[in-house]
Design an enzyme around this catalytic site. Structure first.
Site, PDB file in Angstrom:
ATOM      1  CB  THR A  84      11.003  34.431 -73.089  1.00 18.39           C
ATOM      2  OG1 THR A  84      11.688  33.409 -72.377  1.00 18.39           O
ATOM      3  CG2 THR A  84      11.625  34.591 -74.461  1.00 18.39           C
ATOM      4  N   GLY A 125       5.676  32.940 -73.637  1.00 17.84           N
ATOM      5  CA  GLY A 125       6.773  31.980 -73.552  1.00 17.84           C
ATOM      6  C   GLY A 125       6.226  30.571 -73.442  1.00 17.84           C
ATOM      7  N   GLY A 166       5.830  29.286 -64.736  1.00 14.40           N
ATOM      8  CA  GLY A 166       5.636  30.533 -63.984  1.00 14.40           C
ATOM      9  C   GLY A 166       4.287  30.602 -63.302  1.00 14.40           C
ATOM     10  CD  GLU A 188       1.228  31.571 -69.275  1.00 15.25           C
ATOM     11  OE1 GLU A 188       2.226  32.290 -69.193  1.00 15.25           O
ATOM     12  OE2 GLU A 188       1.271  30.343 -69.098  1.00 15.25           O
TER      13      GLU A 188
HETATM   14  C1  5RP Z   1       4.261  30.947 -67.210  1.00 15.21           C
HETATM   15  C2  5RP Z   1       4.672  30.296 -68.461  1.00 15.21           C
HETATM   16  C3  5RP Z   1       5.895  30.824 -69.123  1.00 15.21           C
HETATM   17  O1  5RP Z   1       5.558  31.262 -70.393  1.00 15.21           O
HETATM   18  C4  5RP Z   1       6.911  29.748 -69.183  1.00 15.21           C
HETATM   19  O2  5RP Z   1       7.140  29.296 -67.866  1.00 15.21           O
HETATM   20  C5  5RP Z   1       8.210  30.212 -69.821  1.00 15.21           C
HETATM   21  O3  5RP Z   1       8.840  31.110 -68.977  1.00 15.21           O
HETATM   22  P1  5RP Z   1      10.265  31.742 -69.291  1.00 15.21           P
HETATM   23  O4  5RP Z   1      10.134  32.522 -70.550  1.00 15.21           O
HETATM   24  O5  5RP Z   1      10.552  32.579 -68.074  1.00 15.21           O
HETATM   25  O6  5RP Z   1      11.247  30.601 -69.429  1.00 15.21           O
HETATM   26  O7  5RP Z   1       4.082  29.390 -68.962  1.00 15.21           O
HETATM   27  O8  5RP Z   1       3.150  30.298 -66.672  1.00 15.21           O
END
Ligand code: 5RP
Length: 223
Positions: free
Chosen positions: A28, A81, A96, A102
């Site tokens: 996202t 995200g 992710g 983050e």
């Molecule tokens: C990565 C994250 C991402 O923000 C979370 O997994 C959301 O990912 P996506 O937008 O692909 O659904 O925390 O560590």
């Protein structure tokens, strides 16, 4: 346009000239970064701070000027995200694998916007497995501690069967819980376990969420 693209592109509108912007990770945040790349090409002046190596690569491809987290003071706005968010703007992140960077970037940010598709809004956190980043040394002891306390940690692997390594070369134990009844307590307990580097509970970071809907609508909610 899918719901992630709708949310990502909408959130990009909150970025103003001169800002230091935290650039999130995931599919996202990807759309936000693409849009930001277009705006930079049109003359917008921003400095990005990345939350992962993957995002660094993408931001460089789009010629977004970057600075290291160590080189900036406060970050004006971070757009990232999340895997889940509840009604109190508490979330589970790290699907992710970028939870550590983050959280560091979120901690340095005046404002954090989470960009999500409608399916990420939950009543109770925990249907999404909670990632816990651990140092490889002695990680089985952390696993044991977790199991002794009733959790079911699963060491994260890649599809090819190799162990997943974070950008800091740590492991991730995913906790399949179903529901997190007391996120604040769990957050403190996990981060006090020797060997745990960080966990995916983000309890007091998001100031707004931008929700994209599959029917094309977009909604901005402020805390
Ligand atoms: C990565 C994250 C991402 O923000 C979370 O997994 C959301 O990912 P996506 O937008 O692909 O659904 O925390 O560590």
């Amino acid at each position: 346009m899918n719901s992630k693209q709708i949310a990502g592109e909408k959130a990009c509108e909150f970025i103003q000239d001169g800002m230091v912007v935290g650039l999130g990770t995931g599919s996202t945040a990807y759309y936000m970064i693409q849009k930001l790349g277009d705006r930079v090409a049109d003359g917008l002046n921003v400095t990005g701070v990345v939350t992962s190596k993957a995002t660094e690569e993408l931001a460089k491809e789009r010629n977004i000027p970057l600075m290291d987290l160590n080189e900036v003071g406060e970050i004006d706005l971070t757009i990232d995200g999340t895997d889940e968010v509840d009604g109190l703007f508490r979330g589970i992140k790290g699907g992710g694998g970028a939870l550590l960077f983050e959280k560091l970037v979120a901690q340095a940010s005046k404002r954090s916007i989470w960009v999500i598709g409608e399916d990420k809004v939950v009543e109770t956190l925990g249907a999404f497995p909670l990632p816990v980043e651990v140092v490889p040394f002695g990680y089985k002891q952390v696993e044991r501690q977790l199991e002794m306390n009733g959790y079911k940690p699963v060491l994260r692997h890649h599809e090819d069967g190799s162990v997943y390594l974070t950008d800091s070369e740590n492991y991730i134990l995913d906790l399949h819980m179903g529901a997190v009844t007391n996120p604040e307590e769990l957050n403190t307990w996990l981060n006090n376990l020797p060997g745990v580097v960080e966990n995916g509970l983000f309890l007091n970071y998001a100031t707004s969420i931008v929700i994209g809907y599959s029917n094309g609508n977009v909604e901005v909610r402020d805390k």
